[in-house]
Structure formats: structure tokens, C-alpha cells
Design an enzyme around this catalytic site. Structure first.
Site, mmCIF file in Angstrom:
data_model
loop_
_atom_site.group_PDB
_atom_site.id
_atom_site.type_symbol
_atom_site.label_atom_id
_atom_site.label_comp_id
_atom_site.label_asym_id
_atom_site.label_seq_id
_atom_site.Cartn_x
_atom_site.Cartn_y
_atom_site.Cartn_z
ATOM 1 N N CYS A 1 -8.427 -19.947 0.415
ATOM 2 C CA CYS A 1 -8.755 -18.713 -0.312
ATOM 3 C C CYS A 1 -7.625 -17.704 -0.129
ATOM 4 O O CYS A 1 -7.726 -16.786 0.683
ATOM 5 C CB CYS A 1 -10.074 -18.130 0.203
ATOM 6 S SG CYS A 1 -11.489 -19.201 -0.061
ATOM 7 N N ASP B 1 -7.102 -30.134 -23.315
ATOM 8 C CA ASP B 1 -7.428 -29.707 -21.951
ATOM 9 C C ASP B 1 -6.707 -30.637 -20.984
ATOM 10 O O ASP B 1 -7.319 -31.445 -20.287
ATOM 11 C CB ASP B 1 -8.947 -29.756 -21.732
ATOM 12 C CG ASP B 1 -9.369 -29.128 -20.400
ATOM 13 O OD1 ASP B 1 -8.497 -28.546 -19.715
ATOM 14 O OD2 ASP B 1 -10.560 -29.232 -20.043
ATOM 15 N N CYS C 1 -7.260 -22.051 7.294
ATOM 16 C CA CYS C 1 -7.534 -22.936 6.168
ATOM 17 C C CYS C 1 -6.514 -22.737 5.056
ATOM 18 O O CYS C 1 -5.926 -23.692 4.561
ATOM 19 C CB CYS C 1 -8.949 -22.676 5.648
ATOM 20 S SG CYS C 1 -9.354 -23.542 4.119
ATOM 21 N N CYS D 1 -14.261 -14.250 6.664
ATOM 22 C CA CYS D 1 -14.294 -15.681 7.013
ATOM 23 C C CYS D 1 -13.322 -15.907 8.159
ATOM 24 O O CYS D 1 -12.121 -15.635 8.029
ATOM 25 C CB CYS D 1 -13.910 -16.538 5.812
ATOM 26 S SG CYS D 1 -13.781 -18.301 6.193
ATOM 27 N N CYS E 1 -4.944 -25.174 -17.088
ATOM 28 C CA CYS E 1 -5.116 -24.781 -15.688
ATOM 29 C C CYS E 1 -3.784 -24.392 -15.061
ATOM 30 O O CYS E 1 -3.695 -24.218 -13.850
ATOM 31 C CB CYS E 1 -5.776 -25.905 -14.887
ATOM 32 S SG CYS E 1 -4.882 -27.468 -14.929
#
Length: 468
Positions: free
Chosen positions: A86, A399, A83, A77, A426
Site C-alpha cells: 500500500c 482490455d 510490506c 497498519c 491498467c
């Protein structure tokens, strides 16, 4: 006595990278001082330039890769470095999974817990898995002086800035998004330039279009478009018509009004313009309706892995009483519980509660009750918990957001004393903290990481806590 860091800014040094953190920075040492290097990979032997030096750590920039790590790969990419989304795109996926498991393991150890950490569950799908995107809209200027030309830009904020990296580049759409998102974003960009529909400027507070918010039903292929703007005018209505005429997959279209000078993406005012008011998708064999305000896991197949594991841990039997805290539109509770369970759900967002009620009817849950209540309002929240727990609770499903559970909530859980707690997290650090707080009355033997966001630094985890 602590030794002084001998390094100076702009020093050139060699370093061997021994680890990678969840921000995608390689970690090594120079003269014994921890040094972070963006884009470095475990096993890399590098020459770096120090761009920041403190008494406790250094930050380096890669000048030369002397010997690449066996885990290093081409990111595939061209926008990856600019960016910054990722952070693991330049390492093998096998190593990424190892890094994520180790992060959960270290969080448990740091909290003083002796807990087994399982292998990371994952779908193996690394591209196109996201069903939601919120693209900021701004401008980019080409050339200088009299030759300067300003164009609309739609994409992602570059790391630590509000500079927009286009979501459609020479590689095509962002690899994490379905291609249709990039096509819609590019159409909006061209329309805005051709029709002089202005982008919002954060500094001046002027301009119209702020964000492009997209959601996609993976099972049906339908897309919800939400145009976030400072006002609803004729040009925006023309854009809406043009979008619906161009893309057959658009099943729902809204304008969201956000007039505040804020980083918050969505305002409170929604104008429904076209199609259906809700998207419909499926998860764990259940059908769910999703409104623009509702929380829906961005990786549906990953969510199925997570919720199936939660169901296994919960082991809900026929007729058991279950409380789903932070329930959203009811996805976790209905994925984990049978239709004959007595299911309670508590959620702060009113629209999500209404979605949950409708979803319960769609899926045949006749004994489900969903309540709109804020855990930050202890009086009303505790009254609801006491009422629900009056008949005893077999299980509570948690959650929470990244900050985890408040001390008050954890104390209340001990007070109502469910037989078991299934905790979906998370954030491994707050999960470990909360397990430790519950540890005097509940036992957790194993935590299972789940990779819901491949190529990023995020990692979910799920565990069960049983009464000691």
C-alpha cells in the site's frame, strides 16, 4: 556540459518533497539532483541519509521529519513499511486521487497527446475491497542456535525480497482483504504447524505447501480455496476436510499441483475436492461463473464503475456487432453490450472461454460467440479477426495486459476499421503509446482514470477512440 553529482553515499541532507511517484517514493532535489525517498509525502520537509548515489539521481532514507506535509496521515497498519504493498497508505485519499490523475495526465503529455483527463472515478471504499488473494507460504525462525524455533508463515512478500510478512498481524488481517481471508490463512498456518505439513523452500526445492489462493463471491459471501502444493497427499486432504468443517463460507475447494522451481504461483494441474467447481458472482446486473483459472476483477464495485463508463463510451445500439478482445470470461463485453448485440470474444485461456460461453447462456446472450485464440499467433488470430470483421464491426473493446497492444494488433485494428474502439487499460503509459499509434486514423478526446486499487500505486483508465 552535465554537472557532476556532488553527493556521496551516507551524506546527510535536507530536502523538500515536491511529488510522489507510483512506487510511493517522494521526489525532491538535493543540489539540483533528483532524489527519491521512500515513504515521503508531497510537502514534507525532511532530513535524509543518502543510501544510493548515481550520476543521475539519489536515493534517500528518512532520518527526521522536520515539517510534515498536510497530506501526511497515519497509515493505520503496522506492516505497511515492511510490506510495501500500500504505497499510498500514508497520504490522504484526496491526494492519492490527485497523484493518480496526474500520472495519467503526464503519460498522455509524454506521448505527445493533447487529451483531456477527467477526474478519477472511485467507490470511496479503501479497505476490504479485494476478492482475491494469493498468499505465499514459507517459514520464519524465532531465536538463535539451540533455542531457534521454526514456524509456518503465510502472508505477502516484503518489497524487493521473498521475506514473508504475515497477512495476520497485530492489526488483524491485511486491510485490503476481507477479514475472512485472514481467518482462513491463520487456520492453515496453525494446521500446518500442528500436523507437520511442510512449507515449500524455494532454495532447496523441498517441502509441500507453496501458496494459499483464495477467491470470494462478494454478492454471495462464498469462498473458493485453492491449496497450491507440490503434491496431493493425506495431510493436504486432511487440511481440506478441516477447512470445510471450520468455515461454512467455503463453497469450493481445489488442490493445485505446481512442482516446478519457479516464481509462477499456479501449476497446470487442478484437483477438485469439494463443493461447486465454480464460484458465482454478479457484475453490472449480470451473473458470472468463475473458475480458478479465470480472470475476475479483484475490486467488483470498482469494476462496475469502470464497465459502466465503458458502456457509456461504447454506446452500443440494438443489434450492433461488437468484438471483445482479451475477453476473459466475458465480463466486459456482457457488461457493455445489450443481450441482442452480436458479440464476439477472443481469449487465450481455454477455461476462460468455456466460462464465457456458459456465462453468455446464463445472461441470455443468444448471439454471442467466444473463440480461444492467441494474439501472439498472427496467422490464426488474423484469420479470426478477418472472419469476424467481414460483416463490419461497430465497436471493438480492448482490455489488454499491462504491456498493452502489440504493434501488429494495432495495425490489424486499423485494417478491420471498427467505427469506434473502447480501450480499458491498467497502465497509463502503454495506453498513451497505443492511442498515439492509432492517432492517424482514430481520435481520442478524453481519458477517464478509475481507481480500482485504492492505497496502491496502480490506476486504471478508459477511453473511446472514434474514426477520424
Amino acid at each position: 556540459m552535465k554537472q557532476k553529482n556532488p553527493a556521496k553515499k551516507n551524506d546527510i541532507s535536507d530536502i523538500v518533497i515536491t511529488d510522489i511517484n507510483n512506487l510511493g517514493c517522494g521526489v525532491g532535489r538535493i543540489d539540483g539532483v533528483v532524489t527519491f525517498v521512500a515513504g515521503a509525502c508531497t510537502g514534507d520537509e525532511l532530513t535524509v541519509k543518502l543510501i544510493k548515489v548515481t550520476s543521475d539521481y539519489n536515493v534517500g532514507k528518512i532520518e527526521k521529519i522536520n515539517k510534515p506535509s498536510p497530506y501526511r496521515i497515519d497509515p493505520g497498519c503496522s506492516a505497511a513499511k515492511r510490506c510495501g504493498g500500500c504505497v499510498y497508505r500514508y497520504v490522504t485519499y484526496e491526494h492519492e486521487l490527485e497523484l493518480k490523475r496526474n500520472r495519467v495526465l503526464m503519460a498522455m503529455k509524454k506521448a505527445g497527446l493533447t487529451v483531456e483527463v477527467g477526474d478519477v472515478l472511485h467507490t470511496g471504499e479503501l479497505d476490504g475491497y479485494r476478492n482475491k488473494a494469493q498468499y505465499p507460504i514459507g517459514t520464519v525462525t524465532f531465536g538463535k542456535g539451540k533455542d531457534a524455533v521454526t514456524r509456518t508463515a503465510i502472508g505477502f512478500y516484503a518489497e524487493k525480497s521473498h521475506d514473508i510478512i504475515p497477512c495476520v498481524n497485530e492489526d488483524g488481517s491485511c486491510r485490503l482483504q476481507p477479514p475472512i481471508f485472514g481467518e482462513i490463512a491463520d487456520f492453515v498456518r496453525v494446521f500446518m504447524d500442528e500436523n507437520k505439513l511442510s512449507a515449500y523452500d524455494e532454495v532447496s526445492g523441498k517441502g509441500i505447501m507453496r501458496h494459499l489462493y483464495l477467491r470470494r463471491s462478494e454478492t454471495r459471501g462464498e469462498v473458493m480455496v485453492c491449496l497450491v502444493a507440490t503434491e496431493k497427499n493425506d495431510k493436504i486432504l486432511s487440511l481440506a476436510c478441516a477447512l470445510c468443517g471450520k468455515f461454512d463460507c467455503i463453497a469450493s475447494l481445489y488442490v493445485n499441483i505446481n512442482r516446478k522451481n519457479t516464481n509462477v504461483v499456479l501449476g497446470d494441474e487442478y484437483h477438485f475436492l469439494y463443493g461447486e467447481k465454480k464460484l458465482t458472482d454478479e457484475l453490472c446486473g449480470r451473473t458470472f461463473e468463475i473458475s480458478p483459472q479465470s480472470f475476475w476483477q479483484v475490486n467488483r464495485r470498482g469494476a462496475e464503475l469502470l464497465y459502466n463508463k465503458a458502456a457509456e463510451l461504447a454506446g452500443i445500439k440494438p443489434g450492433e456487432r461488437v468484438l471483445d478482445l482479451f475477453c476473459g470470461i466475458g465480463t466486459v463485453g456482457m457488461s457493455v453490450c445489450r443481450e441482442d448485440a452480436k458479440l464476439y470474444g477472443i481469449e487465450i485461456v481455454p477455461e476462460a472461454v468455456e466460462n464465457a460461453k456458459r456465462n453468455a447462456k446464463l445472461n441470455g446472450y443468444k448471439n454471442a460467440e467466444f473463440i480461444c485464440c492467441d494474439a501472439a499467433d498472427p496467422d490464426s488470430f488474423n484469420r479470426e479477426l478477418d472472419r469476424i470483421a467481414e460483416g463490419g464491426l461497430d465497436a471493438v473493446i480492448l482490455d489488454p495486459p499491462r504491456k498493452g497492444c502489440s504493434p501488429e494488433l494495432l495495425a490489424k485494428l486499423k485494417d478491420i476499421a471498427p467505427e469506434r474502439i473502447v480501450y480499458i487499460s491498467c497502465n497509463p503509459d502503454t495506453l498513451a503509446r497505443d492511442i498515439a499509434v492509432l492517432g492517424d486514423e482514430y481520435v481520442c478526446e478524453r481519458v477517464t482514470p478509475v481507481d480500482m486499487f485504492p492505497r496502491t500505486g496502480h490506476c486504471e483508465a478508459v477511453c473511446a477512440l472514434y474514426r477520424a
